[in-house]
Each structure stands twice: as structure tokens, then as C-alpha cells.
Write an enzyme that holds these catalytic residues in place. Structure first.
Site, PDB file in Angstrom:
ATOM      1  N   GLU A 106       0.841  -1.203   0.000  1.00 18.44           N
ATOM      2  CA  GLU A 106       0.000   0.000   0.000  1.00 18.44           C
ATOM      3  C   GLU A 106       0.869   1.243   0.000  1.00 18.44           C
ATOM      4  O   GLU A 106       1.964   1.212   0.556  1.00 18.44           O
ATOM      5  CB  GLU A 106      -0.846   0.047   1.287  1.00 18.44           C
ATOM      6  N   LYS A 116       2.446   4.523   1.336  1.00 18.83           N
ATOM      7  CA  LYS A 116       2.576   5.083   2.673  1.00 18.83           C
ATOM      8  C   LYS A 116       2.172   6.546   2.563  1.00 18.83           C
ATOM      9  O   LYS A 116       2.912   7.375   2.056  1.00 18.83           O
ATOM     10  CB  LYS A 116       4.000   4.954   3.199  1.00 18.83           C
ATOM     11  N   ASP A 157       1.444  10.300   3.262  1.00 13.56           N
ATOM     12  CA  ASP A 157       2.164  11.256   4.085  1.00 13.56           C
ATOM     13  C   ASP A 157       1.158  12.235   4.688  1.00 13.56           C
ATOM     14  O   ASP A 157       1.015  13.363   4.243  1.00 13.56           O
ATOM     15  CB  ASP A 157       3.198  11.981   3.219  1.00 13.56           C
ATOM     16  N   TYR A 193      -7.850   8.042   3.672  1.00 13.94           N
ATOM     17  CA  TYR A 193      -7.767   6.651   3.226  1.00 13.94           C
ATOM     18  C   TYR A 193      -7.604   5.771   4.451  1.00 13.94           C
ATOM     19  O   TYR A 193      -6.804   6.098   5.337  1.00 13.94           O
ATOM     20  CB  TYR A 193      -6.540   6.434   2.328  1.00 13.94           C
ATOM     21  N   LYS A 246      10.700   2.829   2.397  1.00 16.22           N
ATOM     22  CA  LYS A 246      10.691   4.246   2.048  1.00 16.22           C
ATOM     23  C   LYS A 246      11.242   4.497   0.635  1.00 16.22           C
ATOM     24  O   LYS A 246      12.101   3.759   0.158  1.00 16.22           O
ATOM     25  CB  LYS A 246      11.524   5.053   3.062  1.00 16.22           C
ATOM     26  N   CYS A 248      28.527  34.275  20.264  1.00 20.13           N
ATOM     27  CA  CYS A 248      27.137  33.960  19.915  1.00 20.13           C
ATOM     28  C   CYS A 248      26.549  35.090  19.066  1.00 20.13           C
ATOM     29  O   CYS A 248      26.629  36.262  19.463  1.00 20.13           O
ATOM     30  CB  CYS A 248      26.314  33.769  21.184  1.00 20.13           C
ATOM     31  N   CYS A 285      23.720  36.852  21.503  1.00 21.61           N
ATOM     32  CA  CYS A 285      24.014  37.565  22.755  1.00 21.61           C
ATOM     33  C   CYS A 285      25.480  37.957  22.903  1.00 21.61           C
ATOM     34  O   CYS A 285      25.840  38.641  23.856  1.00 21.61           O
ATOM     35  CB  CYS A 285      23.578  36.725  23.952  1.00 21.61           C
ATOM     36  N   CYS A 321      26.551  28.163  22.754  1.00 17.27           N
ATOM     37  CA  CYS A 321      26.644  29.502  23.326  1.00 17.27           C
ATOM     38  C   CYS A 321      26.645  29.357  24.835  1.00 17.27           C
ATOM     39  O   CYS A 321      25.800  28.680  25.407  1.00 17.27           O
ATOM     40  CB  CYS A 321      25.446  30.338  22.857  1.00 17.27           C
ATOM     41  N   CYS A 374      21.188  34.568  27.224  1.00 15.47           N
ATOM     42  CA  CYS A 374      21.071  34.684  25.770  1.00 15.47           C
ATOM     43  C   CYS A 374      19.592  34.697  25.405  1.00 15.47           C
ATOM     44  O   CYS A 374      18.853  33.752  25.715  1.00 15.47           O
ATOM     45  CB  CYS A 374      21.770  33.505  25.099  1.00 15.47           C
TER      46      CYS A 374
HETATM   47  S1  IVH Z   1      -0.242   0.553   8.825  1.00 14.93           S
HETATM   48  C1  IVH Z   1       1.072  -1.114  13.019  1.00 14.93           C
HETATM   49  N1  IVH Z   1      -0.463   1.497   6.425  1.00 14.93           N
HETATM   50  O1  IVH Z   1       2.678   5.362   8.883  1.00 14.93           O
HETATM   51  C2  IVH Z   1       1.162   0.134  12.210  1.00 14.93           C
HETATM   52  N2  IVH Z   1       0.393   2.930   8.110  1.00 14.93           N
HETATM   53  O2  IVH Z   1       5.057   4.696  10.544  1.00 14.93           O
HETATM   54  C3  IVH Z   1      -0.044   0.309  11.405  1.00 14.93           C
HETATM   55  N3  IVH Z   1       0.896   5.188   7.337  1.00 14.93           N
HETATM   56  O3  IVH Z   1       1.324   6.005  12.019  1.00 14.93           O
HETATM   57  C4  IVH Z   1       0.115   1.295  10.357  1.00 14.93           C
HETATM   58  N4  IVH Z   1       0.283   4.892   5.256  1.00 14.93           N
HETATM   59  O4  IVH Z   1       0.028   6.896  10.064  1.00 14.93           O
HETATM   60  C5  IVH Z   1      -0.087   1.755   7.685  1.00 14.93           C
HETATM   61  N5  IVH Z   1      -0.748   2.209   4.255  1.00 14.93           N
HETATM   62  C6  IVH Z   1      -0.389   2.471   5.503  1.00 14.93           C
HETATM   63  C7  IVH Z   1       0.095   3.724   5.900  1.00 14.93           C
HETATM   64  C8  IVH Z   1       0.478   3.912   7.216  1.00 14.93           C
HETATM   65  C9  IVH Z   1       0.753   5.749   6.135  1.00 14.93           C
HETATM   66  C10 IVH Z   1       1.422   5.863   8.530  1.00 14.93           C
HETATM   67  C11 IVH Z   1       0.571   5.665   9.747  1.00 14.93           C
HETATM   68  C12 IVH Z   1       1.478   5.242  10.857  1.00 14.93           C
HETATM   69  C13 IVH Z   1       2.831   5.473  10.271  1.00 14.93           C
HETATM   70  C14 IVH Z   1       3.746   4.397  10.790  1.00 14.93           C
END
Ligand code: IVH
Length: 672
Positions: A116, A118, A120, A226, A317, A411, A414, A429, A435
């Protein structure tokens, strides 16, 4: 009079609009033109205007609540909201799978993985009771979050009511609230044209929008949602794997990302990741990687968790986003503890859709190691939420006009001596709280929400108070007067009064928050909690010797030394006694628990209104006696604790005939 026919029309209309909302916001697949939709909506509104008695909270007209809140109350999650471990390379992904196979046994060959995006954004938890959205909360520290129900209700892709068959009585949906890229650009364009500070990225914009006390503002921010999972009570039937559970949620009207898919084996995971990376820029929302989860719930259970992250999932990532630009100059920023951070001033450049004009150079060692100079062409990188950084100079393009970056000896704020702490890369500092930069940061930390929680005392005000020498220490905050405040820029009588009230209210706090607020080096929230749990009172902590501190889990020699040094310092002792004299107080919770003291085991309570003691404190005390403190009143609630100006929970308790407890009854209960 509401006739049967009208009632029927009303319900049909509501369902029809819900269906169109679902098609438009959840499925991205509308079937009628906007104008037709508007007409239906107006029709519904007209009926409700004539018959307000028909309106229920789940009506599509009721998304934006009436009044702004004063603050968010905290909620304890049904189970902790965890985080994910990261993988940054294919090797790390493979290691993730190896670990899984080691635990599950080698006979497991090709596992099914859910892949899925991730997202942001901001993690939220949505609670549906009998199919109705009753609570929305932020992740907070994972255990306790903030109740943002009113804001969550304004997000059109979050259904107020689930539809379909076999919906469990209680279901907690988890997922991410985000701001679509277009909405983010529009919001920032508007901010720029009205001279308001722009948001650094969509994630901050989403966070800022969810933290609005006035849901009308949140409603305008075009947030979306989502889901990536849910939980139901143990005795309820539930699909056997993650992907099917997402499909089940989808059936009930929850928005699931169409990019999510199942693949077999880690090689296909890698392929899915590469494909998603290619798509990244064209997706209408920001993602910073791909979440990989073992699909089968039974296997997930077998794999379990390490610390705060599951072994069955990993966030794979994407590489950070990089761009080339020119380094124009370097300034040194002074932090709360005096650390000087070199900050590169850059020719503004758009990195991943965000304009970057400043980037951190970390410290002098990094500058030397990377051999960065003023006037160099450099690579800057930003990844998700972190501060952009200068990665390296582009040596092939170095011109004649480059200049070395020199460490300051004084600094820049200060003028105090700058020293390099032995064994550390940082410059510091020596000015301490003399400061003004350090003092400002120190006060900002002290008043922050997780510390003394003085609302309305933002950075600009703190800067004015310090720069105009109105205050010289955090203790001075408690002696501010209305005329002093009103003399500040943009401070009217009403804001001054509100601020004084907020300062007054902050005096009732918890031991842990107070310790955190003091800003002792190396003492973050977790350590502050630990100290508060293990020392009966402040005196005992101030007298604690190294041995007593080292006896605590997670406290090593460095932390112990910092704590002792802080309390040994005369100036700190003076400030602490001034703070206590000003009236800061907290109730001491007995640290030692034994089964026998769990007199309220199995009971559940709801708190509403303002009470003499901070809510967290009451909650903790009830929890220490084994009780649960929940957010909403139901027939199962054992009592509702009612303070001044109670909310709708009080009414509900009366309707349901739940015992109401005043302050006196509460005290009695806690003494039992
Ligand atoms: S599963 C047990 N699925 O990433 C953890 N998290 O680093 C369950 N996030 O706090 C999370 N997309 O807010 C999951 N497809 C996804 C996600 C996701 C973003 C975020 C989530 C979590 C953070 C964890």
C-alpha cells in the site's frame, strides 16, 4: 406535523445524498451533475429547516458543527496506535522477509504481502458504534490522542454512517487524513496572497487543519482520508486476511486506496515498489514509500511485535527528493540548550513541490566532512517532514568565488563565548538564559501543549515578551499583568484576559508535565513520565543521588548526570521555587500499585465539564484503581463525572439514568 409521507421522503433523500456523497468522495465516480446534487441537498435542508426535530447527527447537512471548541479533550485508544519500522533499501526489505521466515519456519516459501502507499498525512482513529461515527481521534503518543471528532466529521470522504450488511457493533477504523496536492497548492496560494505564513508541505497543512478548534476552518481545508485497517471486538466475525478486511471496509463505505494490492513473494514486492515510485509524482497525494504487510492475520499474530512496531509490516521508504541550488550564505541559529546550528541560506528551489530556501548543515564537522563552502552549488534534500538538508557540494561546478564557512567565536545573538563541548560535534553559546535566543526557546518549550500547556502564548508573543524585557524567566510568566500584555503588539483586552486565564489554568498540572516543562537536557516526555512515576515528590527527585537515578530503567549515566546538574544549579533552584510559590501544583499519584487496590476494576467512567483537578490527573487516578475512562456515554457506563459547564454527555447520562458524580463523589470514589 410530520406526515408519514414527508418522513419517508426525508429518509429517502438522506440516503440518496449519502449514496451520491459516497460515489463522489469515496469512489471518485459520481453519477449525477453537481447542479442536480445541489438541488437534492437544498431539498433536504428545506425539510430540516421546517422540521428541525427530524435532524440527526448523521444527516449530510450536519457535517460542520456549530461552535468552536475551547480545547481538545484526550482519548485513550482501544489499543495502542503503533508505528512502523523503515526499510531504505532492497537489502533491508530482504532482511525483513528473512526475519519473518525465521520465525514462521522455513517451510513457508512465498508469502502474500499487501502493498500500500505510505500516505504522508496524519494517522487517525475513527470509532463507529452501531454504524454511526461517534469519535475521531489523533494518534497522539500512540496511547492517548486528542478527540477531534468535530473536525473529522467535516471530511467528506469519511462517512458519518456506515452502510451495508453485518456491520459489527463497534468498529475502529484507522487510516490517514491527508491534504491532496491541489488543495495544498491552493491553500498556500491563498496564504501567500494574504500575507499569511505558508505551510511547508501537505502533511503540515493537514496537521494544522486537524488541529483547528473551529471545525468551520477545517471544513474549508479540503482534507481527505484513506483507511489502512480496522479492528473489531474479539467475538465479532472478521475476514482472515488484511486485504479482505480492506475490501470489507470498502463495502461499508470506507475509502480504500485503489493503489493497494496483494503480491506473492518479496521479489514482486520490490517490483510493486518500483512501479509505485514511478507513479509517485502523478498521484494526487503525497506518499513517502510503500507499506508492506504480511496479508494473513494468523501469520501476523504469530509474528507479533517488537517494541512499538509490528514484525509483520515495514515501511519501505522512497529515496528522498533532491535538487540542485546555490548556497548563498550561512547563519548560525541558537537552540533551546544553546546549540548553534549552521543554516544554509539558499537560492529558493522547489524540491518535491515545496520551496526550500533554508537547509540545515547540521554542525561544523559535517561542513568539514562534506567540504561545503559559501557560493557552492549544492544538492539539497528534503524527505517528508524533516528539515531540508544540504547533502553535498557539486565540486565539478565550484567557481573561484567560494568562501570557507567559519565557526563563530561569539554567539550571534548575545555575544557570549561560543565553546565546543568536548566529545560533541556541536558548538554551544555559553550565555545560558542570559542569551535571549535560548531564553525564547526555553519559554516556548515551557508553555508548549505537552508541557505547561499555556494556550495563546505563541512564538511571536514570547519573542516580544523577552525582547522587550517584560519577562526574564519562565517564573515571570505567572506575574504578568493585563496592562503589560496590552502594551504588546496585536494584543487586545480580550486576548490579554484570555492569556491571563490560560496562564492561571496552567498552574494545575501534573508532575510529569512540570518536569518536562523545566527543559532539563536529555529529559524528554518519556523520561519525565518515568521520573514522575518513580519519585513521590519533587524534593525527593531534587535530592536523588546518581545511584537512585541509575536504578530507573532507561536512565543511563549521561541522563542521570544532566538531571543532577540541573537541580544542583542555584539559578534553577530559584526558578523552581518561584514557580511553586506562584501556585503551580499537581496531585501526587501513589506510584506503587497492587492488585488489592484495584477497587474500580471493570468499571467505566466518562468525564465531562471542567473540574478542579486536571482531567489527565483524574483519569490517571481512576485508571490506577483499575477503572476505564471512556469518551462516550452508553448504557454500560458506570458513572459520569460532571464538572462545570458539562457537555452533551451529561444530558445523555441523565437520559440513560447513569449515576452522576460531582467533585465530592469523585473524591470519595478515589479514596475507597
Ligand atoms: S499501517 C502497526 N499502512 O505510517 C502500524 N500505516 O510509521 C499500522 N501510514 O502512524 C500502520 N500509510 O500513520 C499503515 N498504508 C499504511 C500507511 C500507514 C501511512 C502511517 C501511519 C502510521 C505510520 C507508521
Amino acid at each position: 406535523m410530520v406526515t408519514q409521507a414527508l418522513l419517508k421522503q426525508y429518509h429517502q433523500l438522506k440516503e440518496l445524498i449519502r449514496e451520491h456523497d459516497h460515489r463522489y468522495y469515496v469512489l471518485d465516480d459520481p453519477t449525477i451533475p453537481d447542479a442536480d446534487y445541489d438541488e437534492l441537498f437544498q431539498e433536504l435542508k428545506a425539510i430540516e429547516q421546517n422540521h428541525p426535530e427530524l435532524i440527526t447527527r448523521d444527516s449530510p447537512t450536519q457535517r460542520v458543527g456549530g461552535e468552536a471548541l475551547k480545547n481538545f479533550s484526550s482519548v485513550t485508544h482501544l489499543s495502542p496506535m503503533l508505528s512502523l519500522d523503515n526499510a531504505f533499501s532492497i537489502e533491508e526489505l530482504e532482511r525483513f522477509e528473512q526475519r519473518i521466515k525465521q520465525i514462521l519456519g522455513n517451510e513457508i516459501t512465498e508469502l502474500d504481502y499487501s502493498c500500500e502507499p505510505k500516505f504522508d498525512g496524519i494517522a487517525v482513529s475513527l470509532l463507529y458504534e452501531n454504524a454511526i461515527l461517534v469519535r475521531g481521534a489523533t494518534r497522539g503518543d500512540g496511547t492517548v490522542g486528542e478527540d477531534i471528532t468535530e473536525n473529522i466529521r467535516t471530511i467528506p470522504s469519511i462517512p458519518l454512517k456506515l452502510t451495508g450488511k453485518h456491520i459489527p457493533r463497534l468498529i475502529e477504523v484507522r487510516g490517514e487524513v491527508y491534504m491532496p496536492k491541489v488543495s495544498f497548492f491552493k491553500l498556500n496560494q491563498m496564504a501567500a496572497s494574504s500575507g499569511i505564513k505558508e505551510f511547508a508541505n501537505p502533511r503540515n497543512a493537514a496537521a494544522g487543519s486537524l488541529r483547528q478548534l473551529d471545525p468551520k476552518i477545517t471544513a474549508k481545508r479540503q482534507l481527505a482520508f484513506y483507511s489502512y485497517g480496522a479492528q473489531v471486538e474479539k467475538d465479532q466475525s472478521w475476514p482472515k486476511n488484511h486485504y479482505d478486511s480492506l475490501m470489507q471496509l470498502k463495502e461499508w463505505g470506507i475509502r480504500i486506496c485503489p493503489e493497494s494490492k496483494i503480491v506473492k513473494g518479496i521479489a514482486k514486492v520490490q517490483a510493486a515498489w518500483e512501479l509505485l515510485l514511478k507513479k509517485r509524482d502523478n498521484l494526487p497525494y503525497e506518499i513517502d514509500g510503500m507499506v508492506v504487510k504480511v496479508n494473513d492475520f494468523a501469520l501476523q499474530n504469530e509474528l507479533g511485535f517488537v517494541a512499538r512496531a509490528p514484525r509483520f509490516a515495514v515501511a519501505y521508504k522512497f529515496p528522498a527528493q533532491e535538487k540542485k541550488t546555490k548556497l548563498l550564505d550561512v547563519d548560525f541559529q541558537v537552540g533551546r540548550t544553546g546549540t548553534l546550528t549552521p543554516v544554509a541560506r539558499l537560492e529558493p528551489v522547489s524540491v518535491g513541490g515545496v520551496t526550500v530556501s533554508n537547509a540545515t548543515l547540521h554542525n561544523m564537522d559535517e561542513i568539514a566532512r562534506k567540504d561545503v563552502r559559501i557560493n557552492d552549488w549544492v544538492v539539497v534534500r528534503r524527505a517528508g517532514d524533516v528539515i531540508p538538508e544540504v547533502v553535498r557540494p557539486i565540486l565539478e561546478e565550484r567557481g573561484q568565488d567560494t568562501k570557507a564557512i567559519k565557526a563563530p567565536t561569539k554567539c550571534p545573538v548575545c555575544g557570549s563565548q561560543v565553546v565546543r563541548v568536548e566529545g560533541e560535534a556541536a558548538l554551544r553559546c555559553e550565555g545560558g538564559l542570559v542569551c535571549s535566543a535560548q531564553l525564547i526557546e526555553h519559554i516556548k518549550h515551557f508553555v508548549a501543549r505537552r508541557a505547561m500547556d499555556i494556550e495563546g502564548l505563541g512564538s511571536k508573543l514570547v519573542e516580544q515578551l523577552v525582547n522587550q524585557k517584560v519577562i526574564e524567566s519562565v517564573a515571570d510568566l505567572y506575574h504578568l499583568t493585563k496592562p503589560q500584555l496590552m502594551a504588546l503588539e496585536r494584543m487586545g483586552e480580550k486576548s490579554a484576559t484570555n492569556l491571563l486565564t490560560a496562564i492561571e489554568n496552567s498552574k494545575k498540572t501534573t508532575f510529569a508535565k512540570f518536569l518536562y516543562a523545566l527543559g532539563i537536557r536529555e529529559v524528554g516526555e518519556a523520561t519525565a513520565n518515568l521520573l514522575a512515576e518513580n519519585f513521590t515528590n519533587l524534593d525527593e527527585l531534587m535530592q536523588a543521588d546518581e545511584e537512585a537515578l541509575l536504578a530507573l530503567p532507561d536512565v543511563g549515566p549521561v541522563v542521570a548526570q544532566q538531571i543532577r546538574a540541573f537541580f544542583a544549579e542555584k539559578a534553577n533552584q530559584k526558578i523552581i521555587s518561584a514557580l511553586l510559590k506562584a501556585g503551580i501544583e499537581w496531585t501526587i499519584v501513589k506510584p506503587i500499585l497492587h492488585e488489592g487496590s484495584l477497587s474500580l476494576k471493570g468499571k467505566s467512567y466518562v468525564i465531562t465539564g471542567t473540574l478542579k483537578y486536571p482531567r489527565d490527573e483524574i483519569k490517571l487516578q481512576l485508571q490506577q484503581k483499575g477503572a476505564k475512562v471512556v469518551e462516550s456515554v452508553s448504557a454500560k457506563t458506570d458513572g459520569v463525572i460532571v464538572g462545570e459547564k458539562p457537555g452533551s454527555k451529561y444530558k445523555k447520562a441523565q437520559t440513560l439514568g447513569i449515576p452522576i458524580l460531582g467533585e465530592a463523589e469523585l473524591e470519595k470514589l478515589l479514596k475507597e
